[in-house]
Design a protein around this motif. Sequence first.
Motif, PDB file in Angstrom:
ATOM      1  N   MET A  22      48.609  25.697  45.265  1.00  0.00           N
ATOM      2  CA  MET A  22      48.026  25.406  43.975  1.00  0.00           C
ATOM      3  C   MET A  22      47.197  24.137  44.069  1.00  0.00           C
ATOM      4  SD  MET A  22      50.039  24.697  40.440  1.00  0.00           S
ATOM      5  CE  MET A  22      51.370  25.728  41.039  1.00  0.00           C
ATOM      6  N   THR A  23      46.035  24.131  43.452  1.00  0.00           N
ATOM      7  CA  THR A  23      45.157  22.980  43.517  1.00  0.00           C
ATOM      8  C   THR A  23      45.182  22.241  42.198  1.00  0.00           C
ATOM      9  OG1 THR A  23      43.717  24.183  45.000  1.00  0.00           O
ATOM     10  CG2 THR A  23      42.799  22.247  43.948  1.00  0.00           C
ATOM     11  N   GLY A  24      45.482  20.949  42.245  1.00  0.00           N
ATOM     12  CA  GLY A  24      45.348  20.128  41.062  1.00  0.00           C
ATOM     13  C   GLY A  24      46.554  20.079  40.160  1.00  0.00           C
ATOM     14  N   VAL A  25      47.542  20.962  40.354  1.00  0.00           N
ATOM     15  CA  VAL A  25      48.761  20.935  39.559  1.00  0.00           C
ATOM     16  C   VAL A  25      49.934  20.766  40.501  1.00  0.00           C
ATOM     17  CG1 VAL A  25      50.267  22.319  38.081  1.00  0.00           C
ATOM     18  CG2 VAL A  25      47.836  22.269  37.628  1.00  0.00           C
ATOM     19  N   SER A  26      50.960  20.105  40.003  1.00  0.00           N
ATOM     20  CA  SER A  26      52.081  19.678  40.835  1.00  0.00           C
ATOM     21  C   SER A  26      52.708  20.777  41.674  1.00  0.00           C
ATOM     22  CB  SER A  26      53.157  19.085  39.914  1.00  0.00           C
ATOM     23  OG  SER A  26      54.332  18.864  40.615  1.00  0.00           O
ATOM     24  N   HIS A  27      53.011  20.436  42.919  1.00  0.00           N
ATOM     25  CA  HIS A  27      53.859  21.281  43.760  1.00  0.00           C
ATOM     26  C   HIS A  27      55.314  20.853  43.618  1.00  0.00           C
ATOM     27  CE1 HIS A  27      50.828  23.469  46.170  1.00  0.00           C
ATOM     28  NE2 HIS A  27      50.081  22.433  45.904  1.00  0.00           N
ATOM     29  N   ILE A  77      35.412  18.862  34.943  1.00  0.00           N
ATOM     30  CA  ILE A  77      36.796  19.323  35.016  1.00  0.00           C
ATOM     31  C   ILE A  77      37.075  19.992  36.357  1.00  0.00           C
ATOM     32  CG2 ILE A  77      37.080  19.616  32.518  1.00  0.00           C
ATOM     33  CD1 ILE A  77      36.661  22.688  33.059  1.00  0.00           C
ATOM     34  N   THR A  78      38.341  19.920  36.791  1.00  0.00           N
ATOM     35  CA  THR A  78      38.762  20.580  38.029  1.00  0.00           C
ATOM     36  C   THR A  78      39.572  21.848  37.757  1.00  0.00           C
ATOM     37  OG1 THR A  78      40.737  19.178  38.101  1.00  0.00           O
ATOM     38  CG2 THR A  78      38.800  18.420  39.329  1.00  0.00           C
ATOM     39  N   GLY A  79      39.781  22.128  36.464  1.00  0.00           N
ATOM     40  CA  GLY A  79      40.547  23.314  36.127  1.00  0.00           C
ATOM     41  C   GLY A  79      40.386  23.660  34.660  1.00  0.00           C
ATOM     42  N   VAL A  80      40.991  24.785  34.264  1.00  0.00           N
ATOM     43  CA  VAL A  80      40.882  25.238  32.885  1.00  0.00           C
ATOM     44  C   VAL A  80      42.255  25.596  32.345  1.00  0.00           C
ATOM     45  CG1 VAL A  80      40.460  27.651  33.546  1.00  0.00           C
ATOM     46  CG2 VAL A  80      39.671  26.809  31.305  1.00  0.00           C
ATOM     47  N   TYR A  81      42.463  25.258  31.066  1.00  0.00           N
ATOM     48  CA  TYR A  81      43.673  25.637  30.345  1.00  0.00           C
ATOM     49  C   TYR A  81      43.271  26.720  29.344  1.00  0.00           C
ATOM     50  CZ  TYR A  81      48.012  25.173  27.629  1.00  0.00           C
ATOM     51  OH  TYR A  81      49.215  25.411  27.001  1.00  0.00           O
ATOM     52  N   LEU A  82      43.574  27.957  29.685  1.00  0.00           N
ATOM     53  CA  LEU A  82      43.291  29.069  28.790  1.00  0.00           C
ATOM     54  C   LEU A  82      44.466  29.216  27.832  1.00  0.00           C
ATOM     55  CD1 LEU A  82      41.879  31.645  31.365  1.00  0.00           C
ATOM     56  CD2 LEU A  82      40.591  30.083  29.877  1.00  0.00           C
ATOM     57  N   ASP A  83      44.198  29.014  26.542  1.00  0.00           N
ATOM     58  CA  ASP A  83      45.279  29.027  25.559  1.00  0.00           C
ATOM     59  C   ASP A  83      45.285  30.341  24.794  1.00  0.00           C
ATOM     60  OD1 ASP A  83      47.491  27.960  24.317  1.00  0.00           O
ATOM     61  OD2 ASP A  83      46.340  26.891  22.787  1.00  0.00           O
ATOM     62  N   GLN A  84      46.415  30.554  24.084  1.00  0.00           N
ATOM     63  CA  GLN A  84      46.626  31.789  23.332  1.00  0.00           C
ATOM     64  C   GLN A  84      46.338  33.008  24.220  1.00  0.00           C
ATOM     65  OE1 GLN A  84      46.535  31.043  18.774  1.00  0.00           O
ATOM     66  NE2 GLN A  84      44.415  30.939  19.471  1.00  0.00           N
ATOM     67  N   VAL A  85      46.992  32.982  25.360  1.00  0.00           N
ATOM     68  CA  VAL A  85      46.866  34.085  26.317  1.00  0.00           C
ATOM     69  C   VAL A  85      47.855  35.182  25.942  1.00  0.00           C
ATOM     70  CG1 VAL A  85      47.173  34.733  28.743  1.00  0.00           C
ATOM     71  CG2 VAL A  85      46.044  32.579  28.157  1.00  0.00           C
ATOM     72  N   ARG A  94      37.360  30.467  38.561  1.00  0.00           N
ATOM     73  CA  ARG A  94      37.326  29.971  39.942  1.00  0.00           C
ATOM     74  C   ARG A  94      35.893  29.973  40.486  1.00  0.00           C
ATOM     75  NH1 ARG A  94      42.642  29.356  40.887  1.00  0.00           N
ATOM     76  NH2 ARG A  94      44.060  30.888  39.969  1.00  0.00           N
ATOM     77  N   ALA A  95      35.139  30.979  40.112  1.00  0.00           N
ATOM     78  CA  ALA A  95      33.741  31.028  40.536  1.00  0.00           C
ATOM     79  C   ALA A  95      32.932  29.879  39.945  1.00  0.00           C
ATOM     80  CB  ALA A  95      33.124  32.366  40.138  1.00  0.00           C
ATOM     81  N   ALA A  96      33.371  29.398  38.772  1.00  0.00           N
ATOM     82  CA  ALA A  96      32.687  28.285  38.115  1.00  0.00           C
ATOM     83  C   ALA A  96      33.120  26.927  38.672  1.00  0.00           C
ATOM     84  CB  ALA A  96      32.945  28.331  36.608  1.00  0.00           C
ATOM     85  N   GLY A  97      34.054  26.936  39.614  1.00  0.00           N
ATOM     86  CA  GLY A  97      34.473  25.692  40.249  1.00  0.00           C
ATOM     87  C   GLY A  97      35.811  25.158  39.818  1.00  0.00           C
ATOM     88  N   CYS A  98      36.584  25.959  39.093  1.00  0.00           N
ATOM     89  CA  CYS A  98      37.911  25.522  38.652  1.00  0.00           C
ATOM     90  C   CYS A  98      38.941  25.830  39.737  1.00  0.00           C
ATOM     91  CB  CYS A  98      38.303  26.218  37.349  1.00  0.00           C
ATOM     92  SG  CYS A  98      37.316  25.708  35.930  1.00  0.00           S
ATOM     93  N   GLY A  99      39.502  24.791  40.315  1.00  0.00           N
ATOM     94  CA  GLY A  99      40.524  24.978  41.334  1.00  0.00           C
ATOM     95  C   GLY A  99      41.875  25.325  40.749  1.00  0.00           C
ATOM     96  N   THR A 100      42.065  25.047  39.464  1.00  0.00           N
ATOM     97  CA  THR A 100      43.330  25.316  38.792  1.00  0.00           C
ATOM     98  C   THR A 100      43.091  26.134  37.540  1.00  0.00           C
ATOM     99  OG1 THR A 100      44.322  23.254  39.571  1.00  0.00           O
ATOM    100  CG2 THR A 100      45.337  24.275  37.653  1.00  0.00           C
ATOM    101  N   VAL A 101      43.860  27.198  37.381  1.00  0.00           N
ATOM    102  CA  VAL A 101      43.810  28.026  36.180  1.00  0.00           C
ATOM    103  C   VAL A 101      45.208  28.047  35.565  1.00  0.00           C
ATOM    104  CG1 VAL A 101      43.399  30.338  35.240  1.00  0.00           C
ATOM    105  CG2 VAL A 101      41.928  29.443  37.076  1.00  0.00           C
ATOM    106  N   VAL A 102      45.285  27.653  34.300  1.00  0.00           N
ATOM    107  CA  VAL A 102      46.552  27.652  33.573  1.00  0.00           C
ATOM    108  C   VAL A 102      46.468  28.678  32.451  1.00  0.00           C
ATOM    109  CG1 VAL A 102      48.187  26.283  32.209  1.00  0.00           C
ATOM    110  CG2 VAL A 102      46.908  25.211  34.087  1.00  0.00           C
ATOM    111  N   PHE A 103      47.498  29.511  32.334  1.00  0.00           N
ATOM    112  CA  PHE A 103      47.601  30.467  31.232  1.00  0.00           C
ATOM    113  C   PHE A 103      48.586  29.919  30.206  1.00  0.00           C
ATOM    114  CE2 PHE A 103      46.532  34.742  33.561  1.00  0.00           C
ATOM    115  CZ  PHE A 103      45.215  34.331  33.687  1.00  0.00           C
ATOM    116  N   GLY A 104      48.098  29.642  29.005  1.00  0.00           N
ATOM    117  CA  GLY A 104      48.972  29.147  27.942  1.00  0.00           C
ATOM    118  C   GLY A 104      49.480  30.292  27.085  1.00  0.00           C
ATOM    119  N   HIS A 105      50.514  30.965  27.560  1.00  0.00           N
ATOM    120  CA  HIS A 105      51.111  32.064  26.798  1.00  0.00           C
ATOM    121  C   HIS A 105      51.931  31.545  25.617  1.00  0.00           C
ATOM    122  CE1 HIS A 105      50.188  35.056  29.944  1.00  0.00           C
ATOM    123  NE2 HIS A 105      50.613  34.164  30.829  1.00  0.00           N
ATOM    124  N   GLY A 106      52.694  30.495  25.850  1.00  0.00           N
ATOM    125  CA  GLY A 106      53.602  29.997  24.827  1.00  0.00           C
ATOM    126  C   GLY A 106      54.913  30.749  24.771  1.00  0.00           C
TER     127      GLY A 106
END
Length: 231
Positions: free
Chosen positions: A1-6, A99-107, A125-137
């Motif tokens: 994972m890039t940019g978020v804690s291991h 930004i180095t990543g995106v937080y997609l909310d209300q997934v 990822r194609a836009a350059g985001c090394g980290t993708v987060v899905f905010g399902h809740g």
Amino acid sequence: MTGVSHADGRLLVPLYVHPAVDPAAWQAVAAAEPGRIAAVVLNLADGPGEAPDNVFAEAAEKLRAVGLPLLGYADTDYGRRPHSAVVADILTYRQRHGITGVYLDQVATHPGALAHYRRLATAARAAGCGTVVFGHGDHPDPGYAEVGLADLLVTFEGDWEAYRSMTLPLWTGRHAAARFCHLVYDVPAELAREAAALIAARRAGVGCAVPGAGENPWRTLPYGLTAAELT
């Protein structure tokens, strides 16, 4: 994972207050121990905003300058928001704030939306985001944890009372704790340590507990921003 804690126990910080409204909050995040923060979520207006905001941009740059990974907040409206609109938000964040990543909310959580979110993750990822987060809740269909979609799944977002009664589905045990994040609000100060311990016990390697409540609880800073807060 890039940019978020291991590693377990790091903070995802939803910094949902404008720096002109609460400059001290932004300064506190910038001054925190970098190793405690997995990423900071930028959210100007439920997205990047229609026009550039110099005050916001300068504050975000200070966070980036101290090495904090920045994620841009983009609402997906549970799969109803068009793919192109979400991607436009990502590109705007990249242009304005690096930004180095995106937080997609209300997934969405149901399997029928997997193809939509697979396309969004690929585009991010194609836009350059090394980290993708899905905010399902909430806990989604196990398919959302498949390789190649999100690096981090927010499988709980709610208040402290709801969190105390939450139960984990068995499928989460097949994945590393670093794949999961729990966001808990309305946590009393005297229970901050208990909240941190419960997040860890529930195998969420990334989390956030805040005292705030109401329409925007994320206007308040998380407990544990400095090591001294939980000792």
